[in-house]
Enzyme design. Structure first.
Site, PDB file in Angstrom:
ATOM      1  NE  ARG A 138      37.626  25.719  37.571  1.00  0.00           N
ATOM      2  CZ  ARG A 138      36.756  26.142  36.671  1.00  0.00           C
ATOM      3  NH1 ARG A 138      37.171  26.639  35.506  1.00  0.00           N
ATOM      4  NH2 ARG A 138      35.461  26.087  36.909  1.00  0.00           N
ATOM      5  CB  THR A 172      45.167  22.684  53.440  1.00  0.00           C
ATOM      6  OG1 THR A 172      45.965  23.537  52.614  1.00  0.00           O
ATOM      7  CG2 THR A 172      44.481  21.645  52.557  1.00  0.00           C
ATOM      8  CB  ALA A 193      40.278  26.760  48.758  1.00  0.00           C
ATOM      9  CD  GLU A 201      45.178  31.646  46.243  1.00  0.00           C
ATOM     10  OE1 GLU A 201      45.312  31.350  47.453  1.00  0.00           O
ATOM     11  OE2 GLU A 201      44.871  30.800  45.380  1.00  0.00           O
ATOM     12  CG  PHE A 257      45.695  25.268  45.701  1.00  0.00           C
ATOM     13  CD1 PHE A 257      46.068  26.536  45.305  1.00  0.00           C
ATOM     14  CD2 PHE A 257      46.167  24.799  46.909  1.00  0.00           C
ATOM     15  CE1 PHE A 257      46.900  27.315  46.102  1.00  0.00           C
ATOM     16  CE2 PHE A 257      46.992  25.560  47.715  1.00  0.00           C
ATOM     17  CZ  PHE A 257      47.361  26.824  47.307  1.00  0.00           C
ATOM     18  NE  ARG A 296      43.430  22.086  48.245  1.00  0.00           N
ATOM     19  CZ  ARG A 296      42.198  22.026  48.749  1.00  0.00           C
ATOM     20  NH1 ARG A 296      41.333  21.143  48.275  1.00  0.00           N
ATOM     21  NH2 ARG A 296      41.824  22.835  49.707  1.00  0.00           N
ATOM     22  CG  PHE A 346      41.161  30.377  35.442  1.00  0.00           C
ATOM     23  CD1 PHE A 346      39.894  29.828  35.570  1.00  0.00           C
ATOM     24  CD2 PHE A 346      41.407  31.232  34.379  1.00  0.00           C
ATOM     25  CE1 PHE A 346      38.890  30.114  34.654  1.00  0.00           C
ATOM     26  CE2 PHE A 346      40.414  31.524  33.459  1.00  0.00           C
ATOM     27  CZ  PHE A 346      39.155  30.958  33.596  1.00  0.00           C
ATOM     28  CD  GLN A 350      42.127  33.985  41.713  1.00  0.00           C
ATOM     29  OE1 GLN A 350      42.909  33.808  40.804  1.00  0.00           O
ATOM     30  NE2 GLN A 350      41.707  32.979  42.462  1.00  0.00           N
ATOM     31  CD  GLU A 363      40.110  24.754  43.928  1.00  0.00           C
ATOM     32  OE1 GLU A 363      41.303  25.063  43.848  1.00  0.00           O
ATOM     33  OE2 GLU A 363      39.549  24.472  44.999  1.00  0.00           O
TER      34      GLU A 363
END
Length: 788
Positions: A348, A448, A517, A238, A350, A316, A234, A203, A719
């Site tokens: 997914r 964020t 995100a 990442e 996060f 988060r 998912f 990702q 998400e």
């Protein structure tokens, strides 16, 4: 939903790779034709969660059939420690193992099976150290991968002391394996002048480029990473694609031959991190009508052995612990706990779903204790429109539609009527019990980490009228390329068939952010639109000058260019003419999300550009003899703004919701007391199947354009659907409450497996026995009842 005023955007067009998916011809990383003499790689993995490596004998590995190279930490020419946030993860274990399954070395051989066989021939002598395996143990030892974080507002001590009602509680929620259909895979091909091309299922191609370049001590210009598509990500791809990308690149550099590393499913489970599990304690004060006066949360998050993305995930969770509710006095303490297990990572949502689950569990508790309908308690605590509308992190809600959205779903789902029907059902059924819950979601959209909210794109118009787009996002089945193509088609007034989106490539668009995100379409759609508009403006300026038209009278639609009062010209003829006049037919585009800012030191600011609002109403039935349960019906109302592709969005809502149901009901991760993950394959880890989808699943879009200048006033999709599954978890809790004494709290941890449901029934139900039926009957009526 209002009809779209656009010709391509807003239409339910097929996914650009759908025909390839269903015919099995969509090429993934493992399908790329292999160069001659390609080698295959495998990791040698630690068998201890925490131990000193007293000796590592690889002689049998090196002499095994087909082996061409073995790489250890000493073979790394550049940085030996990497990581997406802190460089605190050794490429291979550095003298001490930090979790069971940590790579100790990598081997390259002529075949995949030879590499896997050789990797198991290593002789390792361990000196065991005491491992930390759960958050309770880690918290007691104050073992943290990152410092604790605290966010507070108002006078909480005063609120807790002065409110008429107050109670404390605790809750545990397990993690979740991403279980992408395509496992981790990378294919590294060395080139001239130390160049390295890596095809990677990731990702975040730019991060993989950075990891490989740091590891090989090469400038980024020497490393090219490409990803055409993934078979799911998912969040698991990442950051945690890097061990596979770097190992393949290191072995390719050592041998001068192409190297593929394709993880076996068991190894993938053992090596990679999951959704963060957590333990939560809370202290809440409230009024007799359920209005919360103050709440304190302690959130203990299991991070694993390294930082990875745990700081941002835990942040988060903190940010979403308000969900849709105004908390006038709140204190949230987040502990980022180190354990000797896989380093947990993005999944997914996060951290958002974990935060939402915290406050929803508390509200459900309040309602049970007061004997009120949980929906009424939720309504009393909703954010307001003009007041009571500032979050604990000091962001003002400017787009709040939770009141109207929940009211619409309450009516369309017939919530009140079904609540009465379920009560009547439970009154006459001693074994089967039904439950119902309606839960809202407010989900913030943006990274964020403010600097990540940027994207680039390239748009090329060819003289045959076709258009090629390249952007920094990655396609993992979610329809990103389809939506970006629709945006570009809309700008040029062309059919979707005229637009092609090429593979994500660090040599084309540099310094990209992860596709994460829920920002993929927001960022890359805007960047592609910017590039398309630059080309279009050059064409309009040419037409205005050449034909003497007012620029305002020139438009592009239906494959034609309208030139004021002149006869329309086909787009193909027009761009050919522009090319002959030496007008540039390509451009780059860029987008940065406006308005957002965030102070990581004070946890205040505007970390989100906007919010997605949604709600779900779930009805379940449980068998009180076995704990078996079914999701009977789910009603979802989702604020997608003005959807770019309603059909693609519908699939994302349904898929995300069911994935969330798996997280909270069946997907249980379990480590033994040596730190070995025992649920490491499809045989031991249960993801939802088609039979777990409710027979009655109703999804509708809430008619509400995005008030921010997002791409075509759409809202994010990836998400926010997942935490809607909290409604299923709380419906199960509601069903259990049907056999508990009135006002008694139902202590249910997640995932709510059949075993956990049965254990909870054992705690709350014995007082209701003696109704003429056997609590431990060997016959379960659920299956037969459901089939009638």
């Amino acid at each position: 939903m209002s009809k779209s005023p656009h010709s391509t955007v807003g239409s339910s067009l097929p996914h650009e790779s759908a025909h390839l998916h269903v015919t099995g011809t969509a090429p993934y990383t493992d399908d790329i034709p292999e160069q001659r003499n390609t080698l295959h790689a495998a990791f040698g993995l630690s068998e201890r969660a925490h131990a000193r490596i007293a000796a590592l004998d690889l002689s049998a590995v090196r002499t095994a059939p087909g082996v061409m190279a073995v790489a250890t930490l000493d073979d790394v020419p550049g940085e030996k420690y990497l990581g997406p946030f802190l460089h605190d993860e050794p490429i291979f274990a550095d003298g001490v193992t930090q979790y069971l399954g940590q790579p100790l070395f990598a081997v390259a051989a002529h075949t995949h099976d030879q590499a896997r066989y050789a990797a198991r021939l290593a002789k390792v002598i361990y000196e065991d150290l005491e491992p930390i395996l759960d958050v309770t143990q880690g918290a007691a030892q104050q073992a943290y991968v990152l410092p604790p974080v605290r966010m507070s507002r108002g006078d909480l001590p005063a609120a807790l002391l002065s409110a008429p009602l107050r109670h404390q509680g605790e809750f545990f929620c397990g993690g979740q394996e991403q279980f992408y259909l395509e496992g981790q895979v990378a294919y590294a091909i060395p080139g001239e002048n130390q160049e390295m091309q890596v095809f990677c299922s990731t990702q975040h191609p730019s991060e993989m480029q950075a990891m490989v370049s740091h590891m090989l001590a090469l400038p980024a210009t020497c490393v090219r990473v490409q990803c055409r598509r993934m078979g799911g990500g998912f969040g698991g791809k990442e950051s945690q694609s890097w061990p596979f990308a770097t190992a393949a690149a290191l072995l390719a550099s050592m041998t001068g031959q192409a190297v593929k590393m394709r993880a076996d499913r068991d190894d993938d489970f053992m090596i990679t991190g999951k959704r963060h599990d957590f333990f939560m304690r809370y202290d809440v004060a409230y009024e007799p009508d359920g209005l919360i006066r103050g709440v304190a949360f302690d959130q203990w998050v299991r991070c694993g052995y390294s930082a990875d993305l745990s700081g941002a995930v835990a942040d988060r969770q903190v940010f979403h612990s308000d969900n849709a509710y105004y908390l006038e006095a709140v204190d949230i303490r987040s502990l980022r706990i180190k354990t000797h297990t896989q380093s947990n990572t993005a999944f997914r949502g996060f951290g958002g779903p974990q935060g939402i689950l915290c406050i929803e569990y508390v509200i459900d508790d309040i309602a049970r204790r007061l004997g009120l309908d949980p929906l009424d308690v939720r309504r009393r605590n909703f954010y307001g429109k003009e007041e009571r509308n500032v979050t604990p992190y000091q962001m003002r809600l400017e787009d709040n539609v939770v009141h109207e959205l929940v009211e619409q779903l309450e009516a369309s789902s017939q919530y009140r009527q079904r609540r009465r029907e379920i009560q009547a059902f439970n009154d006459v059924n001693p074994v089967l019990k039904k439950g119902l819950a309606l839960v809202p979601v407010k989900f913030g959209i943006s990274f964020t980490a403010t600097h990540l909210n940027q994207a680039g794109a390239l748009v090329h118009v060819y003289t045959d009228g076709s258009v090629l787009v390249n952007h920094g996002g990655t396609e993992m089945g979610q329809g990103l390329n389809t939506k970006v193509a629709q945006v570009v088609a809309e700008e040029f007034g062309l059919p979707l068939a005229s637009i092609r989106v090429s593979a994500t490539d660090t040599a084309k668009v540099a310094n990209t952010s992860a596709t994460a995100a829920s920002t993929g379409t927001d960022l890359n759609g805007k960047a592609a639109q910017d590039a398309a508009r630059k080309v279009k403006q050059a064409l309009i300026a040419y037409a205005s000058d050449h034909y003497g038209c007012d620029a305002q009278e020139i438009s592009f639609h239906d494959g034609q260019v309208c030139l004021g009062t002149l006869a329309p010209m086909s787009f193909v003829d027009f761009v050919r003419q522009a090319y002959m006049a030496r007008i540039p037919l390509w451009s780059s585009g860029f987008y940065r999300t406006p308005k957002i800012h965030y102070d990581m030191a004070t946890l205040t600011g505007r970390p989100f550009y906007y919010f997605v609002y949604a709600a779900a109403c779930a009805e379940v039935v449980i068998d009180t003899l076995t704990g078996e349960n079914r999701l009977l019906r789910a009603d979802i109302l989702y604020d997608a703004g003005r959807p770019i592709n309603p059909a693609v969005d519908l699939g994302q809502i349904e898929g995300g919701f069911i994935q969330g149901v798996g997280w909270l009901t069946t997907e249980e991760l379990w480590w033994n007391d040596q730190g070995r993950l025992m649920t490491h394959a499809p045989s031991t880890y249960k993801i939802p199947s088609v039979s777990d989808c409710p027979a009655d699943l109703r999804v509708a879009f809430f008619d509400n354009g995005n008030r921010e200048n997002n791409i075509y006033q759409s809202k994010a999709m990836g998400e926010p659907p997942l935490p809607l599954a909290i409604s299923v978890f709380l419906a199960l809790r509601d069903a259990i409450a049907a056999v508990a004494p009135e006002h008694e709290v139902v202590p249910l941890d997640a995932p709510a497996t059949a075993e956990r449901i049965l254990n909870t029934l054992d705690m709350v139900a014995p007082r209701r026995l003696g109704q003429g039926w056997s609590w431990r009957s060997s016959t379960s009526p659920l299956s037969s009842a459901m089939s009638e």
